[in-house]
Design a protein around this motif. Structure first.
Motif, short mmCIF file in Angstrom:
data_model
loop_
_atom_site.label_atom_id
_atom_site.label_comp_id
_atom_site.label_asym_id
_atom_site.label_seq_id
_atom_site.Cartn_x
_atom_site.Cartn_y
_atom_site.Cartn_z
N THR A 170 3.78 -10.76 -0.58
CA THR A 170 4.66 -10.61 -1.73
C THR A 170 4.18 -11.47 -2.90
O THR A 170 3.41 -12.42 -2.73
CB THR A 170 6.10 -11.03 -1.38
OG1 THR A 170 6.12 -12.44 -1.11
CG2 THR A 170 6.59 -10.26 -0.16
N ARG A 171 4.67 -11.15 -4.10
CA ARG A 171 4.36 -11.97 -5.27
C ARG A 171 4.90 -13.38 -5.10
O ARG A 171 4.30 -14.35 -5.57
CB ARG A 171 4.94 -11.32 -6.52
CG ARG A 171 4.25 -10.02 -6.92
CD ARG A 171 4.89 -9.41 -8.17
NE ARG A 171 4.24 -8.17 -8.55
CZ ARG A 171 4.50 -6.98 -8.02
NH1 ARG A 171 5.43 -6.89 -7.07
NH2 ARG A 171 3.87 -5.89 -8.41
N GLU A 172 6.06 -13.49 -4.43
CA GLU A 172 6.64 -14.82 -4.21
C GLU A 172 5.73 -15.67 -3.34
O GLU A 172 5.56 -16.87 -3.59
CB GLU A 172 8.02 -14.68 -3.56
CG GLU A 172 9.12 -14.13 -4.47
CD GLU A 172 9.01 -12.62 -4.69
OE1 GLU A 172 9.64 -12.13 -5.64
OE2 GLU A 172 8.30 -11.95 -3.92
N MET A 173 5.13 -15.07 -2.33
CA MET A 173 4.19 -15.81 -1.48
C MET A 173 2.98 -16.26 -2.27
O MET A 173 2.52 -17.41 -2.15
CB MET A 173 3.73 -14.92 -0.31
CG MET A 173 4.81 -14.61 0.71
SD MET A 173 4.29 -13.31 1.87
CE MET A 173 2.89 -14.11 2.69
N ILE A 174 2.44 -15.38 -3.11
CA ILE A 174 1.26 -15.72 -3.91
C ILE A 174 1.59 -16.82 -4.91
O ILE A 174 0.83 -17.77 -5.09
CB ILE A 174 0.73 -14.47 -4.63
CG1 ILE A 174 0.20 -13.47 -3.60
CG2 ILE A 174 -0.35 -14.84 -5.64
CD1 ILE A 174 -0.17 -12.12 -4.18
N ALA A 175 2.76 -16.70 -5.56
CA ALA A 175 3.16 -17.72 -6.53
C ALA A 175 3.30 -19.08 -5.87
O ALA A 175 2.86 -20.10 -6.40
CB ALA A 175 4.49 -17.32 -7.19
N LEU A 209 -9.72 -1.14 -0.72
CA LEU A 209 -9.23 -2.13 0.24
C LEU A 209 -7.97 -2.83 -0.23
O LEU A 209 -7.19 -3.31 0.59
CB LEU A 209 -10.31 -3.19 0.49
CG LEU A 209 -11.53 -2.80 1.32
CD1 LEU A 209 -12.45 -4.00 1.49
CD2 LEU A 209 -11.11 -2.26 2.67
N LEU A 210 -7.76 -2.91 -1.53
CA LEU A 210 -6.62 -3.65 -2.07
C LEU A 210 -5.58 -2.67 -2.61
O LEU A 210 -5.85 -1.90 -3.53
CB LEU A 210 -7.09 -4.60 -3.18
CG LEU A 210 -6.03 -5.49 -3.83
CD1 LEU A 210 -5.25 -6.28 -2.79
CD2 LEU A 210 -6.68 -6.43 -4.84
N HIS A 211 -4.39 -2.70 -2.00
CA HIS A 211 -3.36 -1.72 -2.32
C HIS A 211 -2.10 -2.42 -2.83
O HIS A 211 -1.74 -3.49 -2.35
CB HIS A 211 -3.01 -0.91 -1.07
CG HIS A 211 -4.21 -0.41 -0.33
ND1 HIS A 211 -4.89 0.75 -0.69
CD2 HIS A 211 -4.89 -0.91 0.74
CE1 HIS A 211 -5.91 0.94 0.12
NE2 HIS A 211 -5.93 -0.06 1.00
N THR A 212 -1.44 -1.78 -3.78
CA THR A 212 -0.15 -2.25 -4.27
C THR A 212 0.97 -1.48 -3.57
O THR A 212 0.94 -0.25 -3.51
CB THR A 212 -0.04 -2.06 -5.79
OG1 THR A 212 -1.04 -2.83 -6.45
CG2 THR A 212 1.34 -2.51 -6.30
N VAL A 213 1.92 -2.20 -3.02
CA VAL A 213 3.09 -1.60 -2.40
C VAL A 213 4.25 -1.79 -3.36
O VAL A 213 4.70 -2.91 -3.59
CB VAL A 213 3.40 -2.25 -1.03
CG1 VAL A 213 4.61 -1.57 -0.40
CG2 VAL A 213 2.20 -2.19 -0.11
N GLY A 217 4.76 -5.83 -2.87
CA GLY A 217 3.64 -6.76 -3.01
C GLY A 217 2.31 -6.04 -2.84
O GLY A 217 2.13 -4.93 -3.36
N TYR A 218 1.41 -6.65 -2.07
CA TYR A 218 0.04 -6.13 -1.97
C TYR A 218 -0.42 -6.17 -0.52
O TYR A 218 0.01 -7.03 0.27
CB TYR A 218 -0.91 -6.97 -2.83
CG TYR A 218 -0.39 -7.16 -4.24
CD1 TYR A 218 -0.54 -6.17 -5.20
CD2 TYR A 218 0.28 -8.34 -4.59
CE1 TYR A 218 -0.03 -6.33 -6.48
CE2 TYR A 218 0.78 -8.52 -5.87
CZ TYR A 218 0.63 -7.51 -6.81
OH TYR A 218 1.14 -7.68 -8.07
N VAL A 219 -1.33 -5.26 -0.19
CA VAL A 219 -1.92 -5.21 1.15
C VAL A 219 -3.43 -5.14 1.00
O VAL A 219 -3.96 -4.31 0.26
CB VAL A 219 -1.42 -3.99 1.95
CG1 VAL A 219 -2.19 -3.88 3.27
CG2 VAL A 219 0.08 -4.12 2.23
N LEU A 220 -4.13 -6.00 1.73
CA LEU A 220 -5.57 -5.95 1.82
C LEU A 220 -5.94 -5.35 3.16
O LEU A 220 -5.62 -5.92 4.21
CB LEU A 220 -6.18 -7.35 1.67
CG LEU A 220 -7.71 -7.40 1.58
CD1 LEU A 220 -8.20 -6.75 0.29
CD2 LEU A 220 -8.20 -8.85 1.66
N GLY A 221 -6.58 -4.19 3.13
CA GLY A 221 -6.93 -3.53 4.38
C GLY A 221 -7.02 -2.03 4.21
O GLY A 221 -7.14 -1.52 3.09
#
Length: 224
Positions: A170-175, A209-213, A217-221
């Motif tokens: 999530t953006r909160e995790m990244i922040a 590989l990098l996706h926006t949900v 947030g975001y998923v790498l995979g």
């Protein structure tokens, strides 16, 4: 015993911070200038506490220069500059944490303990996922044999996403964990860096590989 270098040009504050750190059981060197810091800086230093406005130069410029030269020592910025832009600049320059003056000594000590704990746990030297691999020591990222040209913050963002492969970050995790600034969640700064990272990571013709949900947030995979 951890060895801490404090760079602070206000003598009374330098003495107070140094004394508190010593009482907590750490070895401390205190200096008033960047020139003195250069003369004390060696491989025995585990943490640098850095003021930004110093009589012989900018703490940001000094930190940037040392990071470019390969300095891996943890850095905690301690400054009166409290604007979000200043915090972002400091963290982008390579600081591990940022504390604004005036501050409570207990909070400073807690942050020092938290930073030093990071090095007490063995971190992996590399991470990989599918055709992507990153070297955390030399700060290099390679996809399918192609070296990615990443800025410091983009590399840190990619390394963080790689710790959660195929999971929503999530953006909160990244922040919280990359920017160390909760207000980054309501600016577009994260989205801008994600887009820049995606341009480097996913070239035309390559499997993304990098996706926006959306709204999450975001998923790498691999795409689900």
């Amino acid at each position: 015993m951890a060895h801490i270098l404090v760079i602070e040009d206000h003598l009374s504050l330098l003495r107070s911070v140094s004394a508190s750190l010593r009482e907590s059981g750490w070895q401390v060197d205190g200096v008033l200038t960047l020139a003195e810091a250069d003369s004390r800086l060696d491989s025995s230093i585990d943490l640098i506490i850095l003021d930004l406005t110093l009589p012989d130069g900018s703490g940001i410029d000094w930190l940037t220069r040392l990071r470019l030269a390969g300095l891996k020592t943890r850095v905690l910025i301690l400054t009166a500059r409290d604007a979000v832009e200043d915090r972002v600049t400091g963290l982008d320059a390579g600081a591990d944490d940022y504390l604004v003056k005036p501050f409570a000594l207990n909070e400073l000590l807690a942050r020092v303990r938290a930073i030093l704990r990071r090095d007490s746990v063995q971190e992996p030297h590399s991470l990989s996922l599918l055709s992507l691999s990153i070297d955390l020591v030399n700060r290099k990222a390679i996809r399918a044999g192609r070296l990615l040209s990443l800025q410091n913050r983009q590399f840190e963002l990619l390394a963080y996403l790689l710790k959660f492969p195929n999971q929503i970050v999530t953006r909160e995790m990244i922040a919280r964990d990359v920017w160390k600034e909760q207000t980054a969640t309501w600016t577009n700064v994260i989205e801008v860096q994600i887009n820049q990272l995606r341009k480097q990571l996913d070239l035309p013709g390559e499997t993304p590989l990098l996706h926006t949900v959306r709204n999450q947030g975001y998923v790498l995979g691999e795409a689900s």
